[in-house]
Design a protein around this motif. Structure first.
Motif, PDB file in Angstrom:
ATOM      1  N   GLY A  34     -10.842 -15.510  35.941  1.00  0.00           N
ATOM      2  CA  GLY A  34      -9.703 -15.803  36.803  1.00  0.00           C
ATOM      3  C   GLY A  34      -8.457 -15.002  36.461  1.00  0.00           C
ATOM      4  N   GLU A  35      -8.361 -14.493  35.245  1.00  0.00           N
ATOM      5  CA  GLU A  35      -7.190 -13.680  34.880  1.00  0.00           C
ATOM      6  C   GLU A  35      -7.167 -12.356  35.630  1.00  0.00           C
ATOM      7  N   HIS A  36      -8.335 -11.903  36.088  1.00  0.00           N
ATOM      8  CA  HIS A  36      -8.419 -10.627  36.795  1.00  0.00           C
ATOM      9  C   HIS A  36      -8.818 -10.806  38.266  1.00  0.00           C
ATOM     10  N   ILE A  37      -9.627 -11.820  38.551  1.00  0.00           N
ATOM     11  CA  ILE A  37     -10.070 -12.083  39.929  1.00  0.00           C
ATOM     12  C   ILE A  37      -9.719 -13.535  40.247  1.00  0.00           C
ATOM     13  N   PRO A  38      -8.608 -13.783  40.929  1.00  0.00           N
ATOM     14  CA  PRO A  38      -8.128 -15.162  41.124  1.00  0.00           C
ATOM     15  C   PRO A  38      -8.803 -15.895  42.283  1.00  0.00           C
ATOM     16  N   HIS A  42     -10.023 -25.323  39.646  1.00  0.00           N
ATOM     17  CA  HIS A  42     -10.220 -24.313  38.620  1.00  0.00           C
ATOM     18  C   HIS A  42      -9.990 -22.893  39.102  1.00  0.00           C
ATOM     19  N   ALA A  43      -9.834 -22.650  40.398  1.00  0.00           N
ATOM     20  CA  ALA A  43      -9.616 -21.300  40.917  1.00  0.00           C
ATOM     21  C   ALA A  43      -8.444 -21.321  41.898  1.00  0.00           C
ATOM     22  N   GLU A  44      -7.667 -20.236  41.902  1.00  0.00           N
ATOM     23  CA  GLU A  44      -6.488 -20.177  42.765  1.00  0.00           C
ATOM     24  C   GLU A  44      -6.879 -20.107  44.243  1.00  0.00           C
ATOM     25  N   PHE A  45      -7.923 -19.359  44.541  1.00  0.00           N
ATOM     26  CA  PHE A  45      -8.402 -19.253  45.921  1.00  0.00           C
ATOM     27  C   PHE A  45      -9.906 -19.497  45.939  1.00  0.00           C
TER      28      PHE A  45
END
Length: 417
Positions: free
Chosen positions: A357-361, A386-389
């Motif tokens: 998630g730090e690189h692929i949100p 747990h994930a932004e999108f």
């Protein structure tokens, strides 16, 4: 002839001094080893690793039990009706309230479960402390083993060097003895020639022979000089190699330390993956209301040696009958939707443990067409934590039920023009 003898005498003296230094250094290394068996030390390290793996397995086995029972105790209002007692006294005294054990199906008091949870947690703390102590012992013994192996290599090199120098000294001494003997012979012959000065012809002939012999000896001297230069170059190379040994040893230790850190990082990541999967799997099963499944979890097993360790992951499944009896089942009995749920949880656990998630949100949730709208909504809610999108594709009938809860795009609108 005299110069040749002096040169060989000097070479023997220098080689003897070098041999003495080599033997002193070799004696100091042999004393340092002090009878330690490197193979036994390696076996002890393997045994300690095995003990550590057993402790880790025990902790991983007890952790889900403690978490499950703690969840039952902490979520008092969410305890299923089938697991509560109808006794009025139990309702007035929550500690004496009885619940149905999820493992054996018997009725026990909440206080008894709480005591058992505390006991299990105390055992886990003791096991973790033992594992930390074993880790420290393994590190110390591994460092000691590396030092002994380095000393063994250096000792073998010094022994070879000692043998080479001893051979060279013996060769030089033999040559020196031959030269001295030959010098004495020449001196005797010269004395005889001087005494026979009256026989000029014979004297000149002998002198010619001596000159020829001297020429041969000069050639031999050149050959020996070349050999001496070669030996001196080898000695110089050995000294150079010894001077760089410390740098090479430091580099080797640095690489070994980095390799150990990487192996520990992999071990920690795999443990974190197992813990994350087990926790999420239970939450998803509860949220999606798979009532026929009591619990799904994975167990990590290690095989091989410390230098080439491999991990295997075993999936476990516990189901419940309509009567509430728990039993262990196989993965082959899972339905397609249950298999997809496990796959999605595995993917999300890997996404979190490896910090993707730090690189692929964003996360794309695929292959959910076998779920109904309620379970799709439950999955999306869990992934949103747990994930932004979170992106997924659903069938029109599920889309109608989910309409208004999430932002959506119709594929029909994409192909309108």
């Amino acid at each position: 002839m005299k110069r040749r003898i002096r040169k060989n005498e000097s070479a023997v003296e220098s080689l003897t001094e070098q041999l003495k230094r080599t033997e002193e250094k070799l004696d100091s290394i042999e004393v340092t080893e002090n009878g330690v068996d490197i193979d036994e030390l390696g076996e002890e390290i393997e045994r300690l690793h095995h003990q550590k793996q057993q402790l880790t397995s025990t902790i991983n086995t007890l952790s889900p039990i403690a978490e499950m029972n703690s969840q039952i105790l902490n979520e008092e209002d969410d305890v299923p009706a089938a697991m509560k007692s109808d006794d009025i006294v139990s309702e007035l005294d929550p500690a004496s309230q009885s619940v149905t054990c999820w493992t054996c199906g018997s009725s026990v008091e909440r206080a008894q479960i709480a005591d058992q949870v505390e006991t299990v947690q105390e055992i886990m703390r003791e096991k973790r402390s033992e594992r930390d102590a074993l880790t420290e012992r393994i590190q110390k013994k591994t460092t000691r083993k590396q030092e002994l192996e380095s000393e063994r290599t250096e000792r073998e090199d010094l022994r070879k060097q000692r043998a080479d120098v001893s051979t060279e000294i013996e060769t030089r001494r033999e040559t020196l003895s031959e030269l001295r003997q030959h010098r004495r012979t020449l001196e005797d012959e010269i004395s005889e020639l001087l005494e026979q000065h009256g026989k000029e012809t014979d004297r000149e002939a002998r002198l010619s022979e001596l000159y020829d012999e001297i020429s041969d000896l000069e050639y031999e001297r050149g050959q020996l000089s070349n050999d001496l230069e070669r030996v001196e170059e080898e000695i110089s190379e050995i000294k150079t190699a010894l001077s760089t040994r410390e740098t090479v040893e430091n580099d080797r230790k640095s690489v070994a330390e980095e390799l150990r850190e990487q192996r520990e990082r992999i071990d920690q990541t795999e443990q974190e993956l197992v813990s994350t999967f087990n926790e999420m799997m239970q939450r998803v099963l509860d949220r999606l209301e798979y009532n026929a499944i009591e619990r799904i979890w994975i167990e990590r097993r290690s095989s091989g040696t410390r230098m080439s360790a491999e991990s295997e992951f075993e999936l476990h499944l516990v189901r419940t009958t309509d009567e509430g009896r728990a039993y262990k089942d196989t993965v082959d009995s899972l339905s397609k939707s249950e298999r997809e749920v496990i796959g999605l949880v595995v993917a999300l656990a890997g996404y979190l443990v490896h910090d993707v998630g730090e690189h692929i949100p964003f996360v794309i949730v695929d292959a959910i067409e076998m779920f109904d709208a309620d379970r799709i909504q439950g999955l999306l809610e869990h992934f949103n934590q747990h994930a932004e999108f979170v992106i997924t594709a659903v069938l029109p009938e599920e889309q109608n039920e989910l309409d208004g809860l999430y932002d959506s795009i119709s594929t029909a609108a994409l192909g309108a023009d």
